[in-house]
Design an enzyme around this catalytic site. Structure first.
Site, PDB file in Angstrom:
ATOM      1  CG  ASP A  90       7.877   4.690 -11.050  1.00 16.43           C
ATOM      2  OD1 ASP A  90       8.592   3.468 -11.317  1.00 16.43           O
ATOM      3  OD2 ASP A  90       6.650   4.607 -11.157  1.00 16.43           O
ATOM      4  CE  LYS A 120      -4.986  -2.128   0.484  1.00 16.03           C
ATOM      5  NZ  LYS A 120      -5.002  -0.713   0.272  1.00 16.03           N
ATOM      6  CB  SER A 124      -0.868   0.041   1.269  1.00 11.06           C
ATOM      7  OG  SER A 124      -1.831   0.883   1.047  1.00 11.06           O
TER       8      SER A 124
END
Length: 554
Positions: free
Chosen positions: A299, A313, A288
């Site tokens: 990223d 998740k 999460s």
């Protein structure tokens, strides 16, 4: 133009009909459900408990969606509050089950919490709460009795190993806030380390303080440990990422069915440090909001991710108030991190015929790219830049822990040793381990050897297929070598068992902080992080796009 308007008009009319039909179907089925409950309540052979019956219906309905959409009635709000805030009313202790005594016992009191402050210790067997015998009550039942409204008090009776008479403690329940950062410190090579356990509550404030303190101590790089961090509040993960990412960067985009569920979250503040090298440790328990932090830093090529693939998740939940003080936590959107990927690993919408769900296979995931052009994938959690395979625990250790033999030895050890060395220096000596082995033997310890099971199955299959007679001598030789030998196994796996014993003992004196320090001594993920952070060229190359080889003309 006229044709286009006609087509658009047709779509609007169809949508109106569709919405009207959907509303009718919802109303129709609610009416049917209401009638069924009334008929059951009036005519069923046994008297129904309406709360239990309807709760079962609600739970079954929500179970068909995803595991994160849940119903919390008025008398169950404390569980939801703990989930959102990371706090609850209680004594601040982990309890465990003693199979032989059929009672719960204190496994780990939290530092600075009521259980520790009144003097409860690991190993204390829970006998009574306000005079009510706890014999036979499971951990869940006992836990519910220990918890309650903040400020209320109760009398707890325990039997402590090494004492003849039971001990009584008057305990006042407090708001128990599990530590956001159970441990942080400076490691070798000026490397800082922060263990972040949750994103519930307000961990970003403590994280900032810990980081600035480490900076004062002279750290030149940082390890953020998110292993087994199950997440929490989305805003908190963005706040912590913002400490290392420029202001104005889009970190998360949520997309849902309605406009209110679709949002874009950007960094809003000036960062604390844009240049310090970062490593983030993750594993299968990283989920999460933890995946948002780890995935965003990956990223944006801001941190090297080390460990094993995260949970996966990629769903966002919000709470909705219901009548009579109830609340529903429901999934309203999916989130997407800077590269555009969603890390959700399981597609709950498309279940198998038997109702089960499975992870999205790697072959069906899509390639995305980091800011520097590195390949990353969606649909299966965050894959580390460096995967470190976890050490497999030996079979014997599982049974030693299950039968509380490690736990019981630590309890006896503490009775003999009022103090021990600091966690960084503590170790289980050979004499300590010899004492442990004697205790195991006296307990008539038995455990299953997987090799014996597999060999038995292989022998049965060989007989079934007609090979046993020709291979009988080989089987006898193998059976002889795989004979159950407790002494041999305790010696062969002594390193792993000693580490487990040391961690259990250290926690008795230095609580959760000490346990983490002990664990880090032989931590493979951390060792890899140190290698990366002490090799500037390798760190840089891991965060750079692979260099494409130029094709030479023949």
């Amino acid at each position: 133009m006229f044709l286009v308007l006609m087509v658009l008009g047709g779509i609007v009319f169809w949508s109106f009909q569709s919405a009207e039909e959907r509303n009718f179907r919802v109303a129709k089925n609610l009416d049917i459900f209401n009638s069924i409950v009334k008929e059951l309540d009036m005519f069923y052979v046994d008297t129904l408990d309406p709360d239990k019956t309807i709760r079962n219906g609600i739970d079954a309905m929500l179970y068909s969606l995803d595991p994160y959409t849940e119903y919390f009635p008025e008398d169950d709000q404390s569980e939801l509050e703990q989930m959102l805030k990371g706090s609850y009313g209680g004594i601040g202790s982990v309890i465990t089950w003693n199979e032989k005594l059929k009672r719960s016992m204190i496994a780990e009191p939290y530092e600075h919490m009521p259980a520790a402050e009144v003097g409860l210790k690991a190993g204390d067997v829970l006998m009574e709460i306000d005079g009510k015998d706890l014999m036979g009550k499971n951990n869940q039942e006992v836990s519910e009795m220990l918890r309650g409204q903040v400020g209320t008090s109760f009398k707890l009776t325990v039997q402590r190993p090494g004492t003849k008479k039971p001990l009584e403690f008057d305990i006042v329940r407090r708001s128990i806030q599990l530590p956001f950062i159970p441990y942080y410190g400076k490691l070798e090579h000026q490397i800082g380390y922060i263990n972040l356990s949750t994103f519930s509550g307000n961990p970003s404030k403590e994280f900032k303080q810990a980081f600035l303190d480490l900076k004062k101590q002279g750290i030149t790089s940082l390890v953020i440990d998110l292993r087994n961090n199950g997440g929490g509040l989305l805003d908190e993960s963005i706040e912590i990422a913002n400490f290392f990412v420029p202001r104005g960067k889009t970190l998360v985009t949520t997309k849902g069915r309605i406009a209110q569920a679709s949002n874009t979250y950007k960094t809003l503040r000036e960062p604390l440090d844009l240049d310090i090298p970062l490593v983030v440790l993750v594993n299968g328990g990283t989920a999460s909001s933890s995946e948002i932090l780890a995935g965003s830093l990956q990223d944006l090529d801001r941190a090297v991710i080390i460990g094993t693939r995260t949970f996966g998740k990629g769903l966002v939940q919000t709470t909705r108030p219901l009548p009579y003080g109830a609340t529903m936590k429901l999934t309203t959107s999916k989130y997407y991190i800077p590269s555009g990927r969603c890390v959700q690993a399981i597609d709950y919408k498309h279940r198998n015929e038997d109702g089960s769900v499975g992870r999205i296979p790697d072959s069906l995931t899509t390639v995305f790219h980091t800011a520097a052009g590195r390949e990353v994938r969606d649909g299966g959690g965050v894959t580390p830049d460096i995967t470190v395979e976890p050490e497999k625990l030996p079979n014997i250790l599982f049974y030693l822990v299950r039968d509380n033999l490690v736990f019981d030895y630590a309890t006896q050890y503490c009775l003999k040793h009022p103090t021990i060395a600091e966690p960084e220096k503590f170790e289980v000596t050979d004499a300590d381990y010899a004492e442990f082995k004697e205790q195991v033997k006296k307990a008539d310890f038995k455990y299953d050897q997987q090799t014996e099971k597999i060999l038995k199955n292989l022998k049965e299959m060989a007989e079934f297929e007609g090979y046993l007679e020709d291979a009988s001598e080989e089987f006898k030789a193998l059976e002889g070598k795989l004979q159950h030998n407790l002494d041999r196994d305790l010696d062969y796996f002594s390193r792993q068992i000693k580490e487990m014993i040391a961690q259990e003992i250290v926690k008795r004196y230095y609580y959760q902080r000490g346990g983490i320090i002990q664990q880090l001594k032989e931590d493979k993920d951390l060792k890899e992080a140190v290698k990366v952070l002490t090799d500037a060229e390798r760190y840089k190359s891991l965060l750079s796009a692979p260099v494409k080889e130029e094709k030479k003309a023949e």
